[in-house]
Design an enzyme around this catalytic site. Structure first.
Site, short mmCIF file in Angstrom:
data_model
loop_
_atom_site.label_atom_id
_atom_site.label_comp_id
_atom_site.label_asym_id
_atom_site.label_seq_id
_atom_site.Cartn_x
_atom_site.Cartn_y
_atom_site.Cartn_z
N GLY A 84 -0.65 0.77 -5.02
CA GLY A 84 -1.94 0.14 -4.77
C GLY A 84 -3.00 0.73 -5.67
N CYS A 86 6.73 -13.89 0.52
CA CYS A 86 7.05 -12.76 1.39
C CYS A 86 5.99 -12.67 2.48
CB CYS A 86 7.06 -11.47 0.59
SG CYS A 86 7.32 -10.01 1.64
N TYR A 120 11.79 -3.26 -7.64
CA TYR A 120 10.57 -3.16 -8.44
C TYR A 120 9.55 -2.15 -7.94
CZ TYR A 120 5.91 -4.37 -10.15
OH TYR A 120 4.66 -4.32 -10.67
N CYS A 155 13.23 -3.77 2.86
CA CYS A 155 12.79 -4.62 1.75
C CYS A 155 13.55 -4.26 0.48
CB CYS A 155 11.30 -4.44 1.52
SG CYS A 155 10.71 -5.26 0.03
N CYS A 193 0.82 -1.21 0.00
CA CYS A 193 0.00 0.00 0.00
C CYS A 193 0.85 1.26 0.00
CB CYS A 193 -0.86 0.05 1.26
SG CYS A 193 -1.79 -1.44 1.56
N ASN A 246 0.86 0.04 6.01
CA ASN A 246 1.58 -0.60 4.91
C ASN A 246 2.50 -1.63 5.54
OD1 ASN A 246 4.30 0.42 2.71
ND2 ASN A 246 2.92 -1.31 2.51
N GLY A 247 2.34 -2.89 5.14
CA GLY A 247 3.16 -3.95 5.69
C GLY A 247 2.30 -5.15 6.00
N CYS A 287 16.45 -7.08 3.79
CA CYS A 287 15.77 -8.37 3.83
C CYS A 287 15.89 -8.98 2.44
CB CYS A 287 14.29 -8.18 4.17
SG CYS A 287 13.34 -9.71 4.06
N CYS A 304 12.86 -13.35 -0.01
CA CYS A 304 12.20 -13.92 -1.20
C CYS A 304 13.21 -14.61 -2.12
CB CYS A 304 11.38 -12.87 -1.92
SG CYS A 304 12.28 -11.39 -2.40
P1 5GP Z 1 6.09 -12.94 -14.95
O1 5GP Z 1 6.93 -13.20 -16.16
O2 5GP Z 1 6.67 -13.54 -13.74
O3 5GP Z 1 4.67 -13.38 -15.20
O4 5GP Z 1 6.02 -11.38 -14.73
C1 5GP Z 1 7.19 -10.67 -14.49
C2 5GP Z 1 6.85 -9.20 -14.50
O5 5GP Z 1 6.00 -8.90 -13.40
C3 5GP Z 1 8.07 -8.32 -14.40
O6 5GP Z 1 8.03 -7.39 -15.46
C4 5GP Z 1 7.89 -7.57 -13.09
O7 5GP Z 1 8.20 -6.21 -13.27
C5 5GP Z 1 6.45 -7.71 -12.76
N1 5GP Z 1 6.23 -7.82 -11.30
C6 5GP Z 1 7.09 -8.20 -10.36
N2 5GP Z 1 6.52 -8.17 -9.14
C7 5GP Z 1 5.27 -7.75 -9.31
C8 5GP Z 1 4.20 -7.51 -8.42
O8 5GP Z 1 4.30 -7.66 -7.21
N3 5GP Z 1 3.04 -7.08 -8.99
C9 5GP Z 1 2.91 -6.90 -10.35
N4 5GP Z 1 1.74 -6.46 -10.83
N5 5GP Z 1 3.91 -7.12 -11.20
C10 5GP Z 1 5.08 -7.56 -10.70
MG MG Z 2 7.38 -5.44 -15.38
#
Ligand code: 5GP
Ligand code: MG
Length: 474
Positions: free
Chosen positions: A35, A391, A251, A245, A9, A109-110, A441, A444
């Protein structure tokens, strides 16, 4: 406790501004990436708390009319992410209650790892819960505390929480921000003249022209009231171990933010450079999978001296309201969001860079579309190590068995995704790139969880949460 165990969040709080709700709206707007399911703002006008919460993006959840119905000089706002049906309005935040000591709003958030135990204890003692979010537990704990002063209640309550929590409270007259002693999730302090601002990321300060002062320290509670900012240290007697984190940098956070004392964009560039050192390859072009791979790809290009290009165009306007065509179009879901720039990539040997692979399915589809556009070779580089573990501190990964790196070997992943070579940055390389390796951390990737699940209760909580991982408000 059922499905809503994760909180992924964005938080924004403001104290002492006549346009508090409107500035909170802008702050949340810049935290939208944290979010996208629901948004809410609570204000306090000196007498009453006012609340507006709605499902959808910040821009959909609020309009002129709803903002005008949020008077007051103190506001707290929240954007919420969740992945399944559990994302009802009732579970959205901030949560507000009125109890013996007045009204209070909380935004979280957490993820509390002892939520189940705390909730069981509270329910055994007669508490009745309105939602399934663990943040409500915090309100019940506050309501049950019996100290003379609210601040002592707060300290008592915070000490009972285990796990990841960046929290904002609005009381009748103050804005409070707290971070867990490990500092899992970010929270920063800003100033706009005499007005104080608290936000998940500094990009929310930038949007309203506030100056970044500092981060709320891990284990610190800041209380902002008529006399300015004061600081409490509820966890000062505990040994302190930082575990920020790392995935915020990889990301989650926006590249224009400063998180855990470092520019997110700079960290991503360093990870890209590290990848180039660890997995060099002869190629014609380096390109990101936009937008999450942008800065790591730039870093890879600068280090490898292979030219950078933007070989994929992203449609930024794809939202929930997208109307599906009546007839099935093959791979539409992939192509509506990304389209390869054919002239750039045809007959080229490409290094493609992305931040992470979770399930592997979207990456596989992107690779396929690049092949169809005529790429000669595709070398995939990933700017974090293989994601193998769930996670429990607030990132909404799917369950362990859905994480591709948990079920397949690197060679199997390479084949599944359909690339010529595959390289993930090493854990050591990543930590070296970020500096202060002990402060992060890495659960994952490494499976090493910084808050030990030694006691029986915790172990069960972990198992229950493993079952729910990927379902809740992340
Ligand atoms: P996958 O190939 O595993 O289906 O998707 C990888 C993509 O998902 C990567 O481009 C990454 O940026 C994105 N991604 C990584 N973590 C998350 C997340 O927590 N939520 C969403 N919506 N996308 C994620
Ligand atoms: Mg992506």
């Amino acid at each position: 406790m059922d499905d809503n165990v994760k909180h992924y969040c964005g938080l924004f709080g403001i104290y002492g501004h006549r346009d508090a709700a409107r500035l909170a709206y802008l702050g949340l707007y810049s935290l939208q990436h944290r979010g996208e399911e629901a948004a809410g703002i609570v204000t306090y006008d000196g007498k009453t708390m006012h609340t507006h919460k709605a499902m959808g993006l910040v821009s959909e959840a609020f309009n002129e009319t709803t903002l005008r119905q949020l008077p007051g000089r103190i506001a707290v706002g929240h954007t919420r992410y969740s992945t399944t049906g559990s994302s009802t309005l009732k579970n959205s935040q901030p949560l507000v209650v009125t109890y013996a000591k007045g009204s209070i709003a909380v935004a979280h958030n957490g993820n509390l790892i002892n939520a189940f135990e705390l909730r069981q204890q509270l329910e055994a003692n007669g508490s009745i819960f309105q939602t399934t979010v663990d943040s409500e537990i915090i309100l019940h704990l506050l309501a049950r505390a019996t100290n003379k002063h609210f601040e002592d209640d707060l300290v008592e309550c915070l000490k009972l929480l285990k796990g990841a929590f960046s929290l904002l409270f609005v009381t009748e007259g103050s804005l409070i921000g707290c971070r867990d002693p490990n500092g899992f999730r970010p929270l920063c302090i800003g100033r706009l003249n005499k007005t104080y601002v608290l936000a998940s990321e500094t990009c929310a300060l930038d949007i309203i022209g506030a100056k970044f002062i500092r981060e709320v320290e891990p284990g610190e509670a800041v209380i902002i009231g008529p006399g300015g900012l004061r600081s409490l240290h509820p966890f000062k007697d505990q040994p302190q171990k930082l575990s920020h984190c790392m995935f915020e940098h990889v990301y989650f956070a926006r590249p224009d933010s400063i998180v855990f004392g470092q520019s997110v964009q700079e960290v991503r560039m360093k990870l890209g450079r590290q990848l180039a050192r660890e997995y060099p390859v002869e190629a014609d072009l380096v390109m990101p999978i936009p937008d999450s791979g942008n800065f790591a790809a730039l870093g890879y290009s600068l280090e490898s001296k292979i030219p950078f290009t933007l070989g994929m165009t992203r449609n930024h306007y794809v939202g929930r309201t997208f109307i599906q065509p009546a007839q099935e179009i093959r791979d539409l879901k992939v192509r509506v969001k990304f389209n390869p720039v054919r002239a750039l990539i045809k007959d080229k040997r490409l290094v493609i860079v992305d931040d992470s692979i979770v399930r592997g399915t979207t990456t596989r589809a992107r690779v396929k579309s690049l092949r169809e556009a005529g790429a000669k070779e595709i070398h995939l580089r990933v700017s974090c190590p293989p994601t193998k573990h769930s996670c429990f501190y607030g990132i909404d990964f799917p369950t362990k068995k859905e994480l591709i790196a948990n079920t397949m070997t690197l060679e199997e992943i390479r084949k599944f995704i359909g690339v010529d070579t595959l390289g993930y940055v090493s854990l050591e390389g990543m930590l070296q790139a970020i500096g202060k390796p002990g402060d992060y951390c890495t659960a994952c990737w490494s499976g090493v969880y910084p808050i030990p699940f030694g006691e029986e209760g915790d172990k069960f909580a972990l198992e229950r949460q493993a079952k729910h991982a990927g379902q809740g408000c992340g």
